[in-house]
Design an enzyme around this catalytic site. Structure first.
Site, short mmCIF file in Angstrom:
data_model
loop_
_atom_site.label_atom_id
_atom_site.label_comp_id
_atom_site.label_asym_id
_atom_site.label_seq_id
_atom_site.Cartn_x
_atom_site.Cartn_y
_atom_site.Cartn_z
N ARG A 236 3.46 7.48 -40.43
CA ARG A 236 2.97 8.55 -41.32
C ARG A 236 1.46 8.67 -41.19
NH1 ARG A 236 1.79 7.62 -46.57
NH2 ARG A 236 3.60 6.27 -46.86
N TYR B 162 -1.70 34.96 -43.39
CA TYR B 162 -0.26 34.69 -43.32
C TYR B 162 0.28 34.59 -44.76
CZ TYR B 162 4.03 32.02 -42.98
OH TYR B 162 5.31 31.58 -43.14
N ASP C 171 -8.33 29.71 -39.72
CA ASP C 171 -6.99 29.52 -39.16
C ASP C 171 -7.01 30.21 -37.79
OD1 ASP C 171 -4.33 29.77 -38.39
OD2 ASP C 171 -3.61 29.83 -40.46
N LYS D 226 3.05 27.97 -32.92
CA LYS D 226 2.88 29.25 -32.22
C LYS D 226 2.36 29.02 -30.80
CE LYS D 226 4.13 30.90 -36.27
NZ LYS D 226 3.74 29.95 -37.28
C1 4LM Z 1 4.75 34.22 -38.91
N1 4LM Z 1 3.43 32.27 -39.40
O1 4LM Z 1 3.71 34.89 -39.11
P1 4LM Z 1 4.16 27.03 -39.99
N2 4LM Z 1 -1.01 30.18 -40.27
C2 4LM Z 1 -0.68 31.33 -39.65
C3 4LM Z 1 0.66 31.66 -39.45
O2 4LM Z 1 0.96 32.79 -38.82
C4 4LM Z 1 1.67 30.76 -39.92
C5 4LM Z 1 1.28 29.59 -40.56
C6 4LM Z 1 -0.07 29.32 -40.72
C7 4LM Z 1 4.71 32.79 -39.28
C8 4LM Z 1 5.82 32.03 -39.53
C9 4LM Z 1 7.12 32.51 -39.91
C10 4LM Z 1 -1.76 32.25 -39.19
C11 4LM Z 1 3.08 31.11 -39.78
C12 4LM Z 1 2.30 28.59 -41.08
O3 4LM Z 1 5.22 28.06 -39.91
O4 4LM Z 1 4.23 26.24 -41.25
O5 4LM Z 1 4.05 26.16 -38.75
O6 4LM Z 1 2.74 27.82 -40.01
O7 4LM Z 1 5.76 34.71 -38.39
#
Ligand code: 4LM
Length: 400
Positions: A60, A113, A183, A208
């Site tokens: 962890r 997001y 981000d 991503k």
């Molecule tokens: C989406 N996005 O947009 P996890 N920061 C950004 C993101 O686009 C995302 C996250 C954090 C999408 C997911 C369904 C700019 C997520 C969150 O999904 O927790 O790895 O990341 O389609």
């Protein structure tokens, strides 16, 4: 670490974080599938737990495969250290829970997001944190003050693809003593390195582009040693959303080709955006690589490519759904940054929890479609999108 910071980005993408495995000489980074590590003597265990000796003792907190991923991200972002998490949201929540106290204010440049906005409004706000939404950099300057602790941005933004001037936001934060978080999921360090523009903490949904193959969920934050020691000690140790070694291995493998993939994503998105410019079925077309995009000049300055996402406004949810339902090469799915092209309607999926008023205010209109352009042949993608647009035009003709 088997790299040198003088090496070019492409060389670091391949080598940073990797070295021959000390136990076996394995050339590919092994997946250390172990929850715990024997420390040999009670005295050494005490030293490890006290932080008096560096070493692995519980996955962890740290794991050799995960550590290699953290080193690669830190190297590519040009920052001293990185900490990995089990998801992008794991990184968002760890950052907020580590850095924010009751009475603090967070300013974010909208849109973000939907999950990040949701965390700020529904979780951070419960702990006495004031969350303020800014429409642009000027609003950040107007809203920031002595209580501002964090200024949070994405660039390009999800899903509007607005460009935020990172240096201007960093100056506003310095003026009031706040920290900045960028981000960098949409740009990746292959296109933008926020730290070069004065940003303190850079985070990713590694799910991503860093992974790039749509087969793992993860997150990561890069920054200074001091801030990351705090993040590791609180956000990782006490909150506990640790990345697993198998996912870390997939990210390490994916990131070796990050610069090459980003070139192909950018080429495909630029070709598609240029082919769609002026199309009569479109109410708006958002791509920072088009000279008419309001953020084009800033993007040209702070990005070395304009990214792999293109957003289209078809005027209504009905037209957007017709378009999506007629795409063949773009899988209808959330997420982005995979080698395969993906398409989604943010207003009813990734951002639907925001509610109608906030969606409109943040430019997430009912007709908005987000396309994540994969690395397929751009000509094939253009044809697929033009065919689907024809269906939209036919449907509109039949109803008028
Ligand atoms: C989406 N996005 O947009 P996890 N920061 C950004 C993101 O686009 C995302 C996250 C954090 C999408 C997911 C369904 C700019 C997520 C969150 O999904 O927790 O790895 O990341 O389609």
């Amino acid at each position: 670490m088997s790299h040198n910071s003088d090496h070019a980005f492409r060389t670091r993408a391949v080598h940073a974080g990797h070295g021959l495995d000390p136990a076996t000489g394995a050339h590919a980074t092994p997946i250390y599938a172990t929850s715990t590590f024997g420390y040999g003597s009670a005295e050494r265990g005490a030293r490890l737990f006290a932080g008096e000796e560096a070493g692995f003792f519980y996955s962890r907190l740290s794991n050799p495969t995960v550590r290699a991923f953290e080193e690669k991200v830190a190297s590519l972002e040009g920052l001293p250290d990185a900490v990995a998490f089990a998801s992008g949201m794991g990184a968002v929540s760890a950052l907020c829970l580590t850095l924010l106290r009751p009475g603090d204010e967070v300013i974010f440049v909208a849109p973000l997001y939907g999950g990040t906005t949701g965390f700020l409004h529904e979780v951070a706000a419960r702990f006495g944190v004031t969350v303020r939404e800014a429409a642009d950099e000027a609003a950040v300057e107007a809203l920031s003050g002595p209580a501002t602790r964090l200024i949070w941005v994405e660039t390009p933004t999800n899903p509007a693809l607005d460009i935020v001037d990172l240096a201007r936001v960093a100056r506003a934060a310095q003026a009031c003593g706040a920290l900045t978080v960028a981000d960098n999921t949409f740009s990746t360090p292959a296109l933008t390195r926020p730290a070069e523009h004065g940003i303190d903490l850079v985070m990713h949904s590694a799910t991503k582009y860093l992974g790039g193959h749509g087969d793992a969920i993860g997150g990561v934050v890069a920054g200074s040693q001091d801030l990351l020691a705090e993040l590791r000690g609180i956000g990782l140790r006490h909150v506990g959303a640790a990345l697993g070694p198998f996912e870390a291995y997939l990210f390490l493998r994916g990131m070796k080709t990050l610069p090459l993939r980003m070139q192909a994503h950018c080429e495909g998105a630029q070709t598609l955006a240029e082919a769609l410019a002026g199309h009569p079925a479109l109410h708006a077309l958002h791509y920072p690589g088009l000279p008419g995009h309001p953020g084009h000049a800033v993007a040209a300055r702070q990005m070395s490519g304009f990214g792999g996402l293109v957003s289209l406004d078809l005027g209504s949810q009905g037209a957007a759904f017709t378009f999506l339902n007629h795409l063949r090469l773009f899988t209808q799915a959330v997420s982005l940054g995979d080698v395969e092209s993906l398409s989604c309607h943010p207003g009813s999926t990734t951002h639907h929890l925001l509610g109608e008023k906030a969606l409109r205010r943040q430019g997430v209109t009912p007709g908005l479609v987000r396309l994540s352009v994969g690395i397929e042949e751009p000509r094939d993608l253009v044809r697929d999108v033009l065919d689907a647009l024809q269906h939209v035009q036919r449907a509109q003709f039949q109803t008028t």
